[in-house]
Design an enzyme around this catalytic site. Structure first.
Site, PDB file in Angstrom:
ATOM      1  N   ASP A  65       0.823  -1.218   0.000  1.00  0.00           N
ATOM      2  CA  ASP A  65       0.000   0.000   0.000  1.00  0.00           C
ATOM      3  C   ASP A  65       0.856   1.267   0.000  1.00  0.00           C
ATOM      4  OD1 ASP A  65       0.625  -0.952   2.614  1.00  0.00           O
ATOM      5  OD2 ASP A  65      -0.910   0.328   3.527  1.00  0.00           O
ATOM      6  N   HIS A 138       7.710  -1.649  12.902  1.00  0.00           N
ATOM      7  CA  HIS A 138       6.506  -2.124  12.212  1.00  0.00           C
ATOM      8  C   HIS A 138       6.608  -3.614  11.864  1.00  0.00           C
ATOM      9  CE1 HIS A 138       2.896  -1.818   9.890  1.00  0.00           C
ATOM     10  NE2 HIS A 138       3.471  -1.855   8.707  1.00  0.00           N
ATOM     11  N   ASP A 203       4.162   3.583   8.639  1.00  0.00           N
ATOM     12  CA  ASP A 203       3.493   2.671   9.576  1.00  0.00           C
ATOM     13  C   ASP A 203       4.447   2.325  10.723  1.00  0.00           C
ATOM     14  OD1 ASP A 203       1.597   2.724   7.646  1.00  0.00           O
ATOM     15  OD2 ASP A 203       1.633   0.578   7.183  1.00  0.00           O
TER      16      ASP A 203
HETATM   17 ZN   LIG Z   1       0.251   0.635   5.386  1.00  0.00          ZN
HETATM   18 ZN   LIG Z   2       2.745  -1.399   6.699  1.00  0.00          ZN
END
Ligand SMILES: [Zn+2]
Ligand SMILES: [Zn+2]
Length: 300
Positions: A65, A138, A203
């Protein structure tokens, strides 16, 4: 001043209202892009920004993403006759992944592409701006970035020149480097002005390296995948809640906090805004294509 354009404020998968992650920051003639989810190029096309002025792209980590929009964007700029070089950076493994993605298709990138794996502590020039790298947490290799507007050097302060009785002709000579009647440039210059700064986390769950890196940043663009009610999910998937983001902004002494990467499960984001504002009042939850202006004095 930093013009901050939220191209995509969604998380993980796009929705009807939210594109995948991408935040563009403009300073004068230069634009920097943080993350490049699928569809980012079209978001730029319908925005007031031109991707031909992109100087650098910084990817935070190799979840799709945040990355799948980059090969298409690079190809489109080539088809639109871009000739200026472009720097593209990401964590270790990024340049190999991008090389693989570009190698899957025919066609050349007809401009100079400076692809770099960068690590925490590195500083990259992007036009007139400087971008430093910090580690995030993350579960895979991930990092955030702090962007700094250049400091402006002190210009002539007309009040100081007047107080010293310096006629404009002599001011010009002093600006040219002469000392006139004992007056030098430092005597009539306004103080240097520090540029604004903005941190982009990508993230992450809360972590010390993030706290250290964003301390003193004027604005923080922080992931907020979950509401404060879902802290257990944030912990399980190594993300942050809106309350985590607000606490980080408060510790940093920031002037503004922008929450992005909000899960599609929250149809009404006001609850996240309220929960964050209870901790850090200067919080915003931007819509896609919202444009804000960040200065040393705050946000508008
Ligand atoms: Zn993400
Ligand atoms: Zn991620």
């Amino acid at each position: 001043m930093l013009d901050v354009l939220f191209l995509g404020t969604g998380a993980s998968l796009p929705s009807r209202d939210r594109a995948l992650p991408g935040v563009a920051v403009r300073n004068g003639p230069d634009i920097v892009l943080f993350d490049c989810g699928e569809g980012t190029q079209r978001q730029i096309m319908v925005s007031p920004f031109s991707f031909m002025k992109l100087r650098a792209v910084f990817v935070t980590h190799m979840h799709g993403d945040h990355f799948y929009g980059l090969p298409g964007l690079l190809q489109t700029m080539g088809m639109m006759n871009r000739r200026e070089p472009l720097t593209v950076c990401g964590p270790e493994g990024f340049s190999a992944a991008l090389g693989t993605a570009l190698g899957l298709c025919e066609g050349e990138i007809p401009y100079e592409l400076d692809v770099r794996d960068v690590s925490p502590g590195d500083v990259v020039r992007a036009g007139r701006m400087g971008v430093s790298v910090f580690a995030t947490d993350h579960g895979i290799r991930s990092q955030g970035y702090v962007l700094r507007e250049p400091d402006s050097t002190g210009r002539v302060d007309p009040n100081k020149a007047r107080a010293l009785g310096l006629p404009s002709e002599d001011v010009r000579r002093v600006v040219g480097g002469e000392a006139v009647g004992g007056v030098s440039y430092a005597d009539i210059a306004a103080p240097d002005r520090r540029g604004a700064s903005l941190a982009y986390t990508g993230d992450t769950r809360p972590c010390v390296t993030l706290d250290e890196a964003v301390a003193g940043a004027d604005a923080i663009v922080h992931e907020s995948t979950y509401s404060a009610d879902d802290a257990d999910l944030a912990g399980r998937y190594l993300h942050s809640t809106c309350a985590d983001a607000a606490a980080a902004a408060a510790r940093a002494g920031a002037k503004a906090l922008f929450l992005v990467h909000v899960s599609n499960r929250y149809k009404d984001r006001r609850r996240l805004l309220e929960q964050a504002r209870a901790v850090f009042p200067e919080t915003y939850v931007p819509e896609d294509l919202a444009l804000y202006h960040v200065t040393r004095n705050g946000v508008r």
